[in-house]
Write a protein that holds these residues in place. Sequence first.
Motif, PDB file in Angstrom:
ATOM      1  N   ASP A 137       6.537  -3.065  11.123  1.00 25.60           N
ATOM      2  CA  ASP A 137       6.438  -3.889   9.911  1.00 25.60           C
ATOM      3  C   ASP A 137       5.146  -3.571   9.150  1.00 25.60           C
ATOM      4  O   ASP A 137       4.050  -3.718   9.697  1.00 25.60           O
ATOM      5  CB  ASP A 137       6.466  -5.374  10.326  1.00 25.60           C
ATOM      6  CG  ASP A 137       6.512  -6.315   9.129  1.00 25.60           C
ATOM      7  OD1 ASP A 137       5.613  -6.229   8.267  1.00 25.60           O
ATOM      8  OD2 ASP A 137       7.453  -7.129   9.051  1.00 25.60           O
ATOM      9  N   HIS A 138       5.262  -3.063   7.925  1.00 28.96           N
ATOM     10  CA  HIS A 138       4.088  -2.801   7.082  1.00 28.96           C
ATOM     11  C   HIS A 138       4.510  -2.599   5.631  1.00 28.96           C
ATOM     12  O   HIS A 138       5.696  -2.475   5.339  1.00 28.96           O
ATOM     13  CB  HIS A 138       3.288  -1.586   7.578  1.00 28.96           C
ATOM     14  CG  HIS A 138       3.919  -0.261   7.274  1.00 28.96           C
ATOM     15  ND1 HIS A 138       4.955   0.279   8.006  1.00 28.96           N
ATOM     16  CD2 HIS A 138       3.654   0.653   6.309  1.00 28.96           C
ATOM     17  CE1 HIS A 138       5.287   1.447   7.512  1.00 28.96           C
ATOM     18  NE2 HIS A 138       4.522   1.713   6.476  1.00 28.96           N
ATOM     19  N   LEU A 139       3.507  -2.595   4.760  1.00 30.89           N
ATOM     20  CA  LEU A 139       3.764  -2.283   3.346  1.00 30.89           C
ATOM     21  C   LEU A 139       3.277  -0.862   3.084  1.00 30.89           C
ATOM     22  O   LEU A 139       2.134  -0.518   3.403  1.00 30.89           O
ATOM     23  CB  LEU A 139       2.992  -3.247   2.422  1.00 30.89           C
ATOM     24  CG  LEU A 139       2.976  -2.863   0.928  1.00 30.89           C
ATOM     25  CD1 LEU A 139       4.344  -3.077   0.283  1.00 30.89           C
ATOM     26  CD2 LEU A 139       1.921  -3.659   0.160  1.00 30.89           C
ATOM     27  N   HIS A 140       4.154  -0.031   2.490  1.00 28.16           N
ATOM     28  CA  HIS A 140       3.710   1.271   1.997  1.00 28.16           C
ATOM     29  C   HIS A 140       3.468   1.071   0.506  1.00 28.16           C
ATOM     30  O   HIS A 140       4.387   0.729  -0.232  1.00 28.16           O
ATOM     31  CB  HIS A 140       4.789   2.341   2.250  1.00 28.16           C
ATOM     32  CG  HIS A 140       4.502   3.643   1.584  1.00 28.16           C
ATOM     33  ND1 HIS A 140       3.945   4.714   2.239  1.00 28.16           N
ATOM     34  CD2 HIS A 140       4.673   4.039   0.299  1.00 28.16           C
ATOM     35  CE1 HIS A 140       3.791   5.712   1.376  1.00 28.16           C
ATOM     36  NE2 HIS A 140       4.224   5.329   0.188  1.00 28.16           N
ATOM     37  N   PHE A 141       2.208   1.234   0.096  1.00 33.75           N
ATOM     38  CA  PHE A 141       1.838   0.980  -1.297  1.00 33.75           C
ATOM     39  C   PHE A 141       1.462   2.291  -1.984  1.00 33.75           C
ATOM     40  O   PHE A 141       0.625   3.054  -1.469  1.00 33.75           O
ATOM     41  CB  PHE A 141       0.659   0.004  -1.344  1.00 33.75           C
ATOM     42  CG  PHE A 141       0.170  -0.303  -2.734  1.00 33.75           C
ATOM     43  CD1 PHE A 141       0.909  -1.121  -3.574  1.00 33.75           C
ATOM     44  CD2 PHE A 141      -1.018   0.249  -3.205  1.00 33.75           C
ATOM     45  CE1 PHE A 141       0.466  -1.392  -4.870  1.00 33.75           C
ATOM     46  CE2 PHE A 141      -1.464  -0.020  -4.493  1.00 33.75           C
ATOM     47  CZ  PHE A 141      -0.723  -0.846  -5.328  1.00 33.75           C
ATOM     48  N   ILE A 195      -0.578   4.337   0.705  1.00 33.05           N
ATOM     49  CA  ILE A 195      -1.431   3.761   1.753  1.00 33.05           C
ATOM     50  C   ILE A 195      -0.595   2.748   2.523  1.00 33.05           C
ATOM     51  O   ILE A 195       0.126   1.941   1.920  1.00 33.05           O
ATOM     52  CB  ILE A 195      -2.702   3.115   1.140  1.00 33.05           C
ATOM     53  CG1 ILE A 195      -3.550   4.213   0.473  1.00 33.05           C
ATOM     54  CG2 ILE A 195      -3.489   2.354   2.205  1.00 33.05           C
ATOM     55  CD1 ILE A 195      -4.863   3.748  -0.116  1.00 33.05           C
ATOM     56  N   ASP A 196      -0.656   2.821   3.868  1.00 30.76           N
ATOM     57  CA  ASP A 196       0.077   1.870   4.695  1.00 30.76           C
ATOM     58  C   ASP A 196      -0.826   0.693   5.030  1.00 30.76           C
ATOM     59  O   ASP A 196      -1.964   0.873   5.479  1.00 30.76           O
ATOM     60  CB  ASP A 196       0.568   2.536   5.986  1.00 30.76           C
ATOM     61  CG  ASP A 196       1.724   3.490   5.727  1.00 30.76           C
ATOM     62  OD1 ASP A 196       2.271   3.477   4.597  1.00 30.76           O
ATOM     63  OD2 ASP A 196       2.072   4.248   6.645  1.00 30.76           O
ATOM     64  N   LEU A 197      -0.302  -0.512   4.807  1.00 36.08           N
ATOM     65  CA  LEU A 197      -1.066  -1.735   5.044  1.00 36.08           C
ATOM     66  C   LEU A 197      -0.264  -2.630   5.981  1.00 36.08           C
ATOM     67  O   LEU A 197       0.881  -2.976   5.681  1.00 36.08           O
ATOM     68  CB  LEU A 197      -1.309  -2.459   3.710  1.00 36.08           C
ATOM     69  CG  LEU A 197      -2.095  -1.655   2.680  1.00 36.08           C
ATOM     70  CD1 LEU A 197      -1.877  -2.201   1.288  1.00 36.08           C
ATOM     71  CD2 LEU A 197      -3.581  -1.658   3.022  1.00 36.08           C
ATOM     72  N   ALA A 218       7.045  -0.353  -0.669  1.00 36.30           N
ATOM     73  CA  ALA A 218       8.181   0.108   0.138  1.00 36.30           C
ATOM     74  C   ALA A 218       8.236  -0.551   1.511  1.00 36.30           C
ATOM     75  O   ALA A 218       7.270  -1.176   1.949  1.00 36.30           O
ATOM     76  CB  ALA A 218       8.114   1.617   0.274  1.00 36.30           C
ATOM     77  N   HIS A 219       9.384  -0.359   2.181  1.00 33.78           N
ATOM     78  CA  HIS A 219       9.724  -0.909   3.514  1.00 33.78           C
ATOM     79  C   HIS A 219       9.815  -2.433   3.487  1.00 33.78           C
ATOM     80  O   HIS A 219       9.523  -3.098   4.478  1.00 33.78           O
ATOM     81  CB  HIS A 219       8.707  -0.476   4.592  1.00 33.78           C
ATOM     82  CG  HIS A 219       8.436   0.992   4.626  1.00 33.78           C
ATOM     83  ND1 HIS A 219       9.457   1.931   4.663  1.00 33.78           N
ATOM     84  CD2 HIS A 219       7.272   1.699   4.639  1.00 33.78           C
ATOM     85  CE1 HIS A 219       8.913   3.145   4.688  1.00 33.78           C
ATOM     86  NE2 HIS A 219       7.599   3.034   4.656  1.00 33.78           N
ATOM     87  N   LEU A 220      10.206  -3.005   2.351  1.00 35.33           N
ATOM     88  CA  LEU A 220      10.254  -4.464   2.219  1.00 35.33           C
ATOM     89  C   LEU A 220      11.461  -5.057   2.945  1.00 35.33           C
ATOM     90  O   LEU A 220      12.416  -4.340   3.291  1.00 35.33           O
ATOM     91  CB  LEU A 220      10.310  -4.851   0.737  1.00 35.33           C
ATOM     92  CG  LEU A 220       9.149  -4.367  -0.143  1.00 35.33           C
ATOM     93  CD1 LEU A 220       9.389  -4.770  -1.587  1.00 35.33           C
ATOM     94  CD2 LEU A 220       7.816  -4.913   0.350  1.00 35.33           C
ATOM     95  N   ILE A 259       3.317  14.960   3.661  1.00 35.64           N
ATOM     96  CA  ILE A 259       2.028  14.449   3.179  1.00 35.64           C
ATOM     97  C   ILE A 259       2.262  13.003   2.774  1.00 35.64           C
ATOM     98  O   ILE A 259       3.239  12.690   2.073  1.00 35.64           O
ATOM     99  CB  ILE A 259       1.482  15.292   2.002  1.00 35.64           C
ATOM    100  CG1 ILE A 259       1.222  16.730   2.482  1.00 35.64           C
ATOM    101  CG2 ILE A 259       0.196  14.682   1.446  1.00 35.64           C
ATOM    102  CD1 ILE A 259       0.771  17.698   1.411  1.00 35.64           C
ATOM    103  N   HIS A 260       1.373  12.125   3.228  1.00 36.54           N
ATOM    104  CA  HIS A 260       1.555  10.695   2.970  1.00 36.54           C
ATOM    105  C   HIS A 260       1.037  10.355   1.581  1.00 36.54           C
ATOM    106  O   HIS A 260      -0.158  10.443   1.324  1.00 36.54           O
ATOM    107  CB  HIS A 260       0.809   9.887   4.052  1.00 36.54           C
ATOM    108  CG  HIS A 260       1.169   8.455   4.044  1.00 36.54           C
ATOM    109  ND1 HIS A 260       0.247   7.458   3.839  1.00 36.54           N
ATOM    110  CD2 HIS A 260       2.370   7.850   4.202  1.00 36.54           C
ATOM    111  CE1 HIS A 260       0.886   6.297   3.881  1.00 36.54           C
ATOM    112  NE2 HIS A 260       2.162   6.504   4.105  1.00 36.54           N
ATOM    113  N   MET A 261       1.943   9.968   0.678  1.00 37.74           N
ATOM    114  CA  MET A 261       1.586   9.771  -0.728  1.00 37.74           C
ATOM    115  C   MET A 261       1.385   8.302  -1.095  1.00 37.74           C
ATOM    116  O   MET A 261       1.684   7.869  -2.212  1.00 37.74           O
ATOM    117  CB  MET A 261       2.633  10.420  -1.631  1.00 37.74           C
ATOM    118  CG  MET A 261       2.826  11.907  -1.378  1.00 37.74           C
ATOM    119  SD  MET A 261       1.303  12.845  -1.490  1.00 37.74           S
ATOM    120  CE  MET A 261       1.250  13.162  -3.233  1.00 37.74           C
TER     121      MET A 261
HETATM  122 ZN   LIG Z   1       3.585   4.890   4.264  1.00 37.21          ZN
END
Ligand SMILES: [Zn+2]
Length: 455
Positions: A416-420, A341-343, A385-387, A337-339
Amino acid sequence: METDHKKKQSISKSKQYLVILLGILLFGGCLWFFSTYYEGEKPVLKLSETVDTIGREKIIDITATDKKRGLRKILVTISQNEKEHTLYSKDYPTRGIKEKTFRIEVNPKSMKLHDGEARINISAVDYSLRKNNTTLNIRVIIDTIPPHIYLLSSAHNINPGGSCIAIYNVSEEVVRSGVNVGDDFFPGYPIKLADKSCYIAYLALPLDAKRGSVSIGVVARDKAGNESLKILPRYIRNKKFRTDIINLTDSFLEQKMPEFQQMDNNLRAATPLETFQYINAQTRQDNFMTIQSICEKSVQKQLWQGHFLRMKKAATTAQFGDRRDYCYKGKTVSKSIHMGIDLASTRHSPVEASNSGVVVFTGYLGIYGDTIIIDHGFGLFSLYAHLGMIKVKEGQTVTKGELIGHTDTSGLAGGDHLHFSILVGGKFVNPQEWWDPHWIKDNVESKLAAVASSR
Ligand SMILES: [Zn+2]
């Protein structure tokens, strides 16, 4: 004649030696007798905790020790207004008990003790002929009345996976208070509203919470251990979450999995797919436990102001609460479950602190890759995350909008994205609410203002 005289002299000398020897033996014997049977070492009494208050029920573990002759008698009583109750009494008919741990239970109601002062007397006597005695006399306060909880906030409308604040007060000093949501506990923090003290608790509702399926209540415990509960009137809205199917390609697995295999000896012989299954379940869980322990301690102050910032010029590529099915060659091989938001924006986009706070974590965090966690106070945290590049250090104060790093593909990121993410009391919540100025106004600011104006 002379020989006779010498003989006599030698006999009398031998007698003298014998007397001295007997004297020494007698003295040694006495010394041994006194030091053994008449020893003066007192028994030692130890309590499992400091006892100064007693609630509706109190359990105390006591250890009595006597290293020399051993324990003869133990007696524990409680007295109030010249009435005495025996809590524990034990006589040891034979010698040899060097240590004993026993439990006493104080139940003021059944013992007809009333609220107020009482004395607990613990005594132990040993088997020395001196009957060495140790006595502890402890003054305790009996308090059987639980704290009264006054609910100050109203309109607790909550979305599954969403956040809420509760404001309350208690009638006496408490050692623990907060809100229970099912089995989850969200601590209450002392605040002042209109110069008057009360408590605020930020709480989170699980994603699968349905109307009536979860109990929410304010709990408080006083020093004596008395607990009370007040059910929080609430309205749980309906919310549906999306299902997302993610196709795992060989190129993604071959590119990403070696990084994880390198770090875990258990994965050295695993195939890329087995590695993915392991990290998507086990590593995900381990990382969550780490995040929870990081979020256990929070600043007792609201460090944030206004709505939280969403990354600029970014498209949402995954929502909070998405149920993800991972497919490999047409078969579902893993779920999550994705906890957050991916931007996604352009490569290496700047990442800003979504609100003011204190950086509490920077570094590599398994599936999250290079990560930053910011404490905004009262148990509210944001996670990035994923920085690729991290521009801040642990312990650093950041202001809303300050550059903290750049996006990248570290951890379990396909591109490449930000998981917030936002966390409340160590639980992931929907960031959409915290990005929304209307939600902040209705659910936090107006609530605080309403309580302040009613005081
Ligand atoms: Zn994510």
